[in-house]
Design a protein around this motif. Structure first.
Motif, short mmCIF file in Angstrom:
data_model
loop_
_atom_site.label_atom_id
_atom_site.label_comp_id
_atom_site.label_asym_id
_atom_site.label_seq_id
_atom_site.Cartn_x
_atom_site.Cartn_y
_atom_site.Cartn_z
N THR A 220 88.42 -15.68 87.40
CA THR A 220 88.40 -14.61 88.41
C THR A 220 89.01 -15.10 89.71
O THR A 220 89.84 -14.41 90.32
CB THR A 220 86.96 -14.12 88.65
OG1 THR A 220 86.47 -13.50 87.46
CG2 THR A 220 86.90 -13.12 89.79
N ARG A 221 88.62 -16.28 90.14
CA ARG A 221 89.11 -16.81 91.41
C ARG A 221 90.64 -16.91 91.42
O ARG A 221 91.30 -16.67 92.43
CB ARG A 221 88.49 -18.18 91.69
CG ARG A 221 88.77 -18.72 93.09
CD ARG A 221 87.97 -19.97 93.39
NE ARG A 221 88.30 -21.07 92.49
CZ ARG A 221 87.46 -21.58 91.59
NH1 ARG A 221 86.23 -21.07 91.47
NH2 ARG A 221 87.82 -22.58 90.80
N ILE A 223 92.81 -14.96 90.02
CA ILE A 223 93.55 -13.69 90.02
C ILE A 223 93.11 -12.75 91.15
O ILE A 223 93.44 -11.57 91.14
CB ILE A 223 93.44 -12.97 88.66
CG1 ILE A 223 91.97 -12.72 88.29
CG2 ILE A 223 94.14 -13.77 87.56
CD1 ILE A 223 91.80 -11.91 87.01
N LEU A 224 92.38 -13.29 92.11
CA LEU A 224 91.95 -12.48 93.25
C LEU A 224 93.02 -12.48 94.33
O LEU A 224 93.63 -13.51 94.62
CB LEU A 224 90.63 -12.99 93.83
CG LEU A 224 89.38 -12.77 92.99
CD1 LEU A 224 88.17 -13.43 93.66
CD2 LEU A 224 89.12 -11.28 92.78
N LYS A 236 90.59 -8.10 95.61
CA LYS A 236 90.85 -7.23 94.46
C LYS A 236 91.33 -8.07 93.29
O LYS A 236 91.93 -9.14 93.48
CB LYS A 236 91.91 -6.18 94.83
CG LYS A 236 91.56 -5.35 96.04
CD LYS A 236 92.74 -4.53 96.53
CE LYS A 236 93.05 -3.38 95.62
NZ LYS A 236 94.11 -2.49 96.21
N CYS A 237 91.08 -7.61 92.07
CA CYS A 237 91.58 -8.27 90.86
C CYS A 237 93.00 -7.79 90.58
O CYS A 237 93.26 -6.59 90.58
CB CYS A 237 90.69 -7.94 89.66
SG CYS A 237 89.01 -8.55 89.79
N ASP A 239 94.74 -8.51 87.73
CA ASP A 239 95.02 -8.46 86.29
C ASP A 239 94.88 -7.00 85.83
O ASP A 239 93.79 -6.44 85.88
CB ASP A 239 94.04 -9.36 85.53
CG ASP A 239 94.33 -9.40 84.04
OD1 ASP A 239 95.23 -8.67 83.57
OD2 ASP A 239 93.65 -10.17 83.33
N PRO A 243 90.93 -4.89 85.97
CA PRO A 243 91.14 -4.52 87.37
C PRO A 243 89.87 -4.33 88.20
O PRO A 243 89.94 -4.20 89.42
CB PRO A 243 91.89 -3.19 87.25
CG PRO A 243 91.33 -2.59 86.00
CD PRO A 243 91.06 -3.75 85.06
N LEU A 245 86.00 -5.30 89.67
CA LEU A 245 85.13 -6.43 90.03
C LEU A 245 83.69 -6.09 89.66
O LEU A 245 83.13 -5.11 90.15
CB LEU A 245 85.24 -6.73 91.53
CG LEU A 245 86.43 -7.57 91.95
CD1 LEU A 245 86.70 -7.44 93.43
CD2 LEU A 245 86.21 -9.04 91.59
N LYS A 256 80.11 -2.13 89.51
CA LYS A 256 81.53 -2.42 89.41
C LYS A 256 82.24 -1.69 90.54
O LYS A 256 81.84 -0.59 90.93
CB LYS A 256 82.10 -1.94 88.07
CG LYS A 256 81.68 -2.73 86.86
CD LYS A 256 82.38 -2.17 85.62
CE LYS A 256 81.98 -2.89 84.35
NZ LYS A 256 82.67 -2.32 83.15
N LYS A 281 82.98 -11.22 88.82
CA LYS A 281 83.96 -11.41 87.75
C LYS A 281 84.90 -10.22 87.67
O LYS A 281 84.52 -9.09 87.97
CB LYS A 281 83.26 -11.58 86.39
CG LYS A 281 82.54 -12.90 86.22
CD LYS A 281 82.01 -13.08 84.79
CE LYS A 281 81.35 -14.44 84.62
NZ LYS A 281 80.86 -14.64 83.22
N CYS A 282 86.14 -10.47 87.26
CA CYS A 282 87.10 -9.41 86.99
C CYS A 282 86.89 -8.92 85.56
O CYS A 282 86.89 -9.72 84.61
CB CYS A 282 88.53 -9.92 87.15
SG CYS A 282 88.99 -10.30 88.87
#
Length: 284
Positions: A220-221, A223-224, A236-237, A239, A243, A245, A256, A281-282
């Protein structure tokens, strides 16, 4: 609205019996001559009318409603009344009326704001006209920090105005640690903290880096990404397959969201509850 008060009870209406010439409450009680009605005005708590707080969706432009009448608040042209209901769900409203129960819009409603669905209708490129205006801010030289001075705008509020950024975050000669959500024009005609120069810092990833670094899940970290606008910075995510969180706040609440705010190094949910970075988590 106004309401009738009789023996400390609020009455919606009364009726007059034309045969007996008695005045009765809606419940059928006869009003004695020595216990007359009085008219009281509703007094809703104005502290629920908020500006740039939890009722405003992230990265949106909101202003505080105007409440000159104790029974009704209004939004400027182009802004939609919005509020958090008892379940912390965002809802729009046609009006902001005070109910007989002295609650705005509906029972349990909190944090009522005016949201500009088209943000450009809510800001000006020059300071708006007020009784004691603050001067137009000079452009602050950001040095090696990426900035865009064209993003700096002025937003009218019921009691003055503030400067903010359509994208990025306010960066001034007095900013500590470097950015501020928005800059208030004080009633004295001076900008808060004595600021005279400002710009819009656009390196959102660097601004929210402290929040990203707190997230313990390495996938997660990685792709933030950060984004800032109108006084809010979020993570924001990025991926497309994940998408959203997923989060858990310190009170045990789970949910979420497409984004979580980064406020002074803390991660916050849309309800403004502080989020546990170990539980972010994403997800799809």
């Amino acid at each position: 609205s106004y309401y009738l008060v009789h023996n400390n009870n609020k009455e919606e209406n009364v009726v007059c019996n034309m045969k007996t010439q008695e005045i009765m409450t809606k419940g059928g009680a006869v009003v004695e001559a020595n216990s007359p009605f009085s008219c009281d005005m509703c007094m809703c708590p104005t502290n629920e009318l908020s500006d740039q707080q939890s009722a405003c969706p992230f990265l949106s432009l909101c202003v505080k409603p105007t409440s000159e009448d104790a029974c009704k608040a209004t939004c400027p042209d182009g802004a939609q009344p919005s509020y958090l209901d008892a379940n912390n769900m965002m809802k729009p409203s046609a009006t902001i009326d005070c109910l007989p129960s002295d609650e705005w819009i509906e029972a349990g409603a909190t944090q009522i704001t005016c949201q500009f669905t088209d943000p450009s209708k809510g800001y000006k490129e020059d300071p708006p006209v007020v009784n004691i205006p603050c001067p137009k801010l000079n452009t602050f030289s950001c040095g090696s920090v990426p900035c865009m001075d064209a993003n700096l705008v002025y937003v009218k509020t019921p009691d003055g105005y503030r400067a903010t950024c359509t994208a990025g975050a306010i960066f001034t000669d007095k900013s500590t640690p470097g950015v501020t959500p928005s800059l208030i024009c004080l009633p004295t005609g001076m900008w808060e903290d004595g600021v005279s120069e400002a710009n819009c810092r656009t390196d959102a990833d660097a601004i929210v880096n402290g929040c990203i670094a707190m997230v313990t899940d390495p996938i997660t970290r990685g792709i933030l990404k950060g984004e800032c606008a109108f006084g809010t910075c979020v993570i924001k995510c990025m991926d497309p397959a994940a998408p959203m969180l997923q989060y858990e706040d310190y009170g045990g609440g789970m949910g979420k969201a497409p984004a979580l705010s980064c406020l002074e190094g803390d991660i916050n949910a849309p309800s403004t509850a502080q989020v546990d970075p170990d539980k972010v988590k994403c997800v799809a």
